[in-house]
Design an enzyme around this catalytic site. Structure first.
Site, short mmCIF file in Angstrom:
data_model
loop_
_atom_site.label_atom_id
_atom_site.label_comp_id
_atom_site.label_asym_id
_atom_site.label_seq_id
_atom_site.Cartn_x
_atom_site.Cartn_y
_atom_site.Cartn_z
N HIS A 120 0.51 -1.04 -0.02
CA HIS A 120 0.00 0.23 0.41
C HIS A 120 0.50 1.05 0.04
CE1 HIS A 120 -2.97 2.97 1.87
NE2 HIS A 120 -3.36 2.96 0.85
N HIS A 132 -8.12 -1.22 -5.04
CA HIS A 132 -8.69 -0.62 -3.83
C HIS A 132 -9.71 -2.41 -3.69
CE1 HIS A 132 -6.29 2.54 -3.35
NE2 HIS A 132 -6.46 2.13 -1.25
N GLU A 161 -9.97 9.78 -5.56
CA GLU A 161 -8.41 10.09 -4.54
C GLU A 161 -8.37 11.57 -5.34
OE1 GLU A 161 -4.49 7.71 -3.52
OE2 GLU A 161 -5.18 7.89 -5.69
N HIS A 175 -10.36 9.53 5.06
CA HIS A 175 -9.14 8.69 6.33
C HIS A 175 -8.12 10.03 7.73
CE1 HIS A 175 -6.88 5.26 4.49
NE2 HIS A 175 -7.85 5.57 3.32
N HIS A 226 -13.10 1.48 2.79
CA HIS A 226 -12.44 1.59 1.53
C HIS A 226 -14.27 -0.33 1.16
CE1 HIS A 226 -9.36 3.70 0.08
NE2 HIS A 226 -9.06 3.27 1.20
#
Length: 683
Positions: free
Chosen positions: A209, A239, A351, A370, A406
């Protein structure tokens, strides 16, 4: 180590020790200009240079150059944590990457690095230098040490380092026994989530990752560093596969699939106590207690002031874009989300990066999710706490909530996929090609796949600052499987040889309650095992392929590669791809754990027409074997089809068997887990 650019690798050795101290096996030191020393060392600069330089076997002169403006990167305190998910940190890192990329040559890069190494936060410095080395034309042949070598504190129980320092102080190199890293140390066995801690806390998994985000950074002045081919789709697919893989792992351990973290106002049921200490920040990583809620953030120290409602607004705008099958552009126009590029556009919005089509409007949903979770224990900084493990790409996968977050992100992507038309048979079939059978053969026989624990050894010496020199080894236990071979029987009735793309997947057949999975559920749990091109002669033929050749994974030696294993000379063709080779799913996690009684799965094989799939391009070096999740360095993704094809779209089929066309075949298999530990043999 006479080559100038190899000197850059010394900055990764004992990263918090000043660069005028001895580095590497050759005990090299950097001879710094007097004005490069920080104030705390300046009065003793000549003494320090003589002290460490006299014991050095090689002194590296550092050129005194006109230094760029480093004020922005230096805003991050030296002893703080660094997070790619925090917008301010991304901005600082982007500036430092730009500085490293803009240096005229390796000598100037080494000069600015020697100045920065004494002042810039070590985590950010390591990340930015790694990105620059990966993307500069004059440094691509260098082998960046793994993050676990450089900062092992992000990957293992801190008790290991106390034992390692004791061993390195008392016992001479060559006589040191490995320090044992406990397998389960973050929670008691009666905690259900601990059943899959071996997966979440796997060192190789977390390295994957971290390395993926190293290869695919968020921000840089040079758009080409960020704007890689199908980057957004890769973010989605990598993911999505993690969630599918983790879901099957949970079911093998009598746990349900991850519960989506979809209501941002509800408490997070799971707590997580990471049991990690930071050697740089000199404090333990904060825990998250069970039942914690995310709250509005007001942390001036991080330049973060954000409300939970902002996450909900961004989420609603995503959902509206998918409902409309179009995204709003900054000029007020709408861009259609088409079948070919829609997922890539959405991935780059999700993202958020400099290539997002409308960053101000669609925001930073994934990254800030996050951030909110990672600060949930101290949202207003009243306790002076730093972020939790969800705030760091090297540690986020340790936390159970990573998979819940996720899984929800993937649900949003699936809403888009569900609006695409099912693949018609003429896009699935390969006329004239019939896959007669597929099987997986291991030492236990056909269709019986074996897993067990394996104990391996890694080097810690590079990351143990301010301790006696020499090798310090640590042993750790991880999941492993016996290697196996795919055997595919094919009949080509077309009358001529053709090229095909062989696609291999695996999926469970029952859910957590033992009920047969619907095809729509099963297709989302398909784990890609391999994808490769193969010539298919006219008539009957057999294709054999080893599990070690997977296009998804990289071998143990590359996941945990050592500095000395780089092939060839720096800059040579065989060395040029070595760094990129660190990106890939760890091979020891290719298969789910299975169960002692045998876990039923189905093996799927499809051969599609290479003339519809293939991307004609010259490849860079030989590091193309983990392309499914990582792409190919400086080239296009090597498959024109959608990632996850043929299971990325819904289908009217009621079962997997109903879905099959003649160029596909399935085989029931069983994964049998042997609850014993074998010691990894030297290879």
């Amino acid at each position: 180590m006479s080559n100038a650019k190899e000197n850059l690798l010394l900055f990764f050795d004992r990263p918090t020790e000043p660069c005028f101290m001895q580095k590497g096996e050759e005990k090299a030191t950097f001879d710094l200009p007097a004005n490069y020393y920080p104030d705390k060392y300046k009065s003793a600069s000549s003494t320090l240079a003589n002290r460490f330089g006299s014991e050095s076997s090689r002194r590296i002169p550092v050129r005194n150059i006109a230094l760029p403006n480093l004020s922005l990167p230096m805003e991050l305190p030296y002893n703080d944590q660094f997070s790619l998910f925090v917008p301010k940190h991304r901005q600082m890192a982007g500036k430092l990457i730009d500085i490293f990329m803009s240096m005229r040559n390796v000598e100037d890069l080494m000069s600015v690095c020697s100045y920065c190494q004494l002042r810039i936060n070590p985590y950010m410095f390591n990340y930015c230098l790694s990105v620059a080395i990966l993307h500069r034309d004059d440094t691509k042949g260098l082998n960046i040490p793994t993050f676990a070598e450089t900062f092992p504190d992000k990957f293992m129980d801190p008790r290991v380092f106390r034992k390692a320092r004791e061993v390195s102080t008392v016992v001479q190199p060559g006589n040191r026994l490995p320090v044992v890293i406990p397998q389960n140390y973050t929670a008691a066995e009666f905690e259900p989530e601990q059943r899959v801690a071996y997966f979440r806390e796997d060192i190789g998994l977390n390295l994957h990752h971290w390395h993926w985000h190293l290869v695919y950074p968020f921000d840089a002045a040079d758009r080409n560093i960020v704007n890689k081919d199908r980057r957004g789709e890769l973010f989605y697919y990598m993911h999505q596969q993690i969630i599918a893989r983790y879901s099957v792992e949970r079911m093998c351990n009598d746990l349900s699939r991850p519960k989506r973290y979809s209501n941002f106002r509800e408490p997070i049921e799971e707590g997580y106590f990471p049991k990690l200490d930071s050697q740089v920040a000199s404090r333990a990583w904060p825990p998250r207690f069970a039942g914690t809620k995310i709250r509005d953030l007001d942390r001036p120290v991080d330049l973060i002031a954000a409300d939970v409602s902002q996450l909900e607004t961004w989420r609603d705008r995503f959902l509206q874009a998918i409902e409309d099958m179009a995204v709003l552009l900054p000029n007020g126009r709408k861009m259609t989300l088409d079948e070919d590029t829609g997922i890539d556009v959405l991935g780059n919005l999700m993202e958020s990066s400099i290539i997002s089509r409308n960053r101000p409007f669609y925001g930073d949903l994934h990254n800030m999710g996050h951030v909110f979770i990672s600060y949930s224990h101290d949202p207003d900084h009243r306790n002076l706490e730093q972020f939790g493990v969800m705030g760091d790409s090297a540690t986020a996968m340790r936390d159970p909530v990573f998979y819940r977050w996720h899984a929800y992100i993937d649900d949003i992507f699936q809403l888009y996929k569900n609006k695409l038309p099912p693949y018609p048979n003429d896009r699935l079939d390969f006329p004239g090609i019939q896959v007669l059978s597929v099987s997986a053969v291991s030492g236990a026989g056909p269709d019986r796949l074996l897993t067990q624990w394996e104990q391996s050894t890694m080097e810690l010496g590079r990351g143990l600052d301010f301790t006696p020199r020499g090798s310090v080894l640590a042993t750790f236990t991880h999941l492993q499987h016996d290697e196996f071979n795919y055997i595919i029987e094919v009949n080509n009735a077309s009358g001529a040889g053709v090229m095909g793309t062989v696609r291999l997947f695996m999926a469970p057949v029952v859910d957590e309650n033992g009920t047969p999975l619907s095809f729509d559920e099963q297709r989302k749990l398909m784990i890609e095992l391999d994808k490769f091109t193969h010539a298919i002669p006219s008539g009957s033929s057999t294709i054999r392929r080893s599990s070690t050749e997977s296009s998804v994974t990289i071998p143990y030696e590359r996941t945990f590669r050592s500095q000395g294993s780089r092939p060839g000379d720096p800059g040579s063709a065989e060395a040029a791809e070595f760094d990129f080779c660190g990106c890939g799913w760890p091979h020891h996690l290719l298969l789910p754990k299975g169960t002692t009684r045998g876990y039923p799965v189905v093996l799927f094989c499809m051969i599609s027409n290479w003339s519809d799939d293939g991307v004609s391009q010259d490849l860079v070096g030989k590091c193309n074997d983990a392309a499914s999740y990582c792409g190919i360095r400086d080239r296009k993704y090597p498959d024109r089809r959608a990632m996850g094809f043929p299971f990325d779209r819904p289908s009217p089929a009621s079962s997997l068997q109903d879905f099959l066309t003649p160029n596909m075949a399935t085989r029931p298999c069983t994964i049998i887990f042997n609850d014993n530990v074998r010691v990894r043999s030297a290879r």
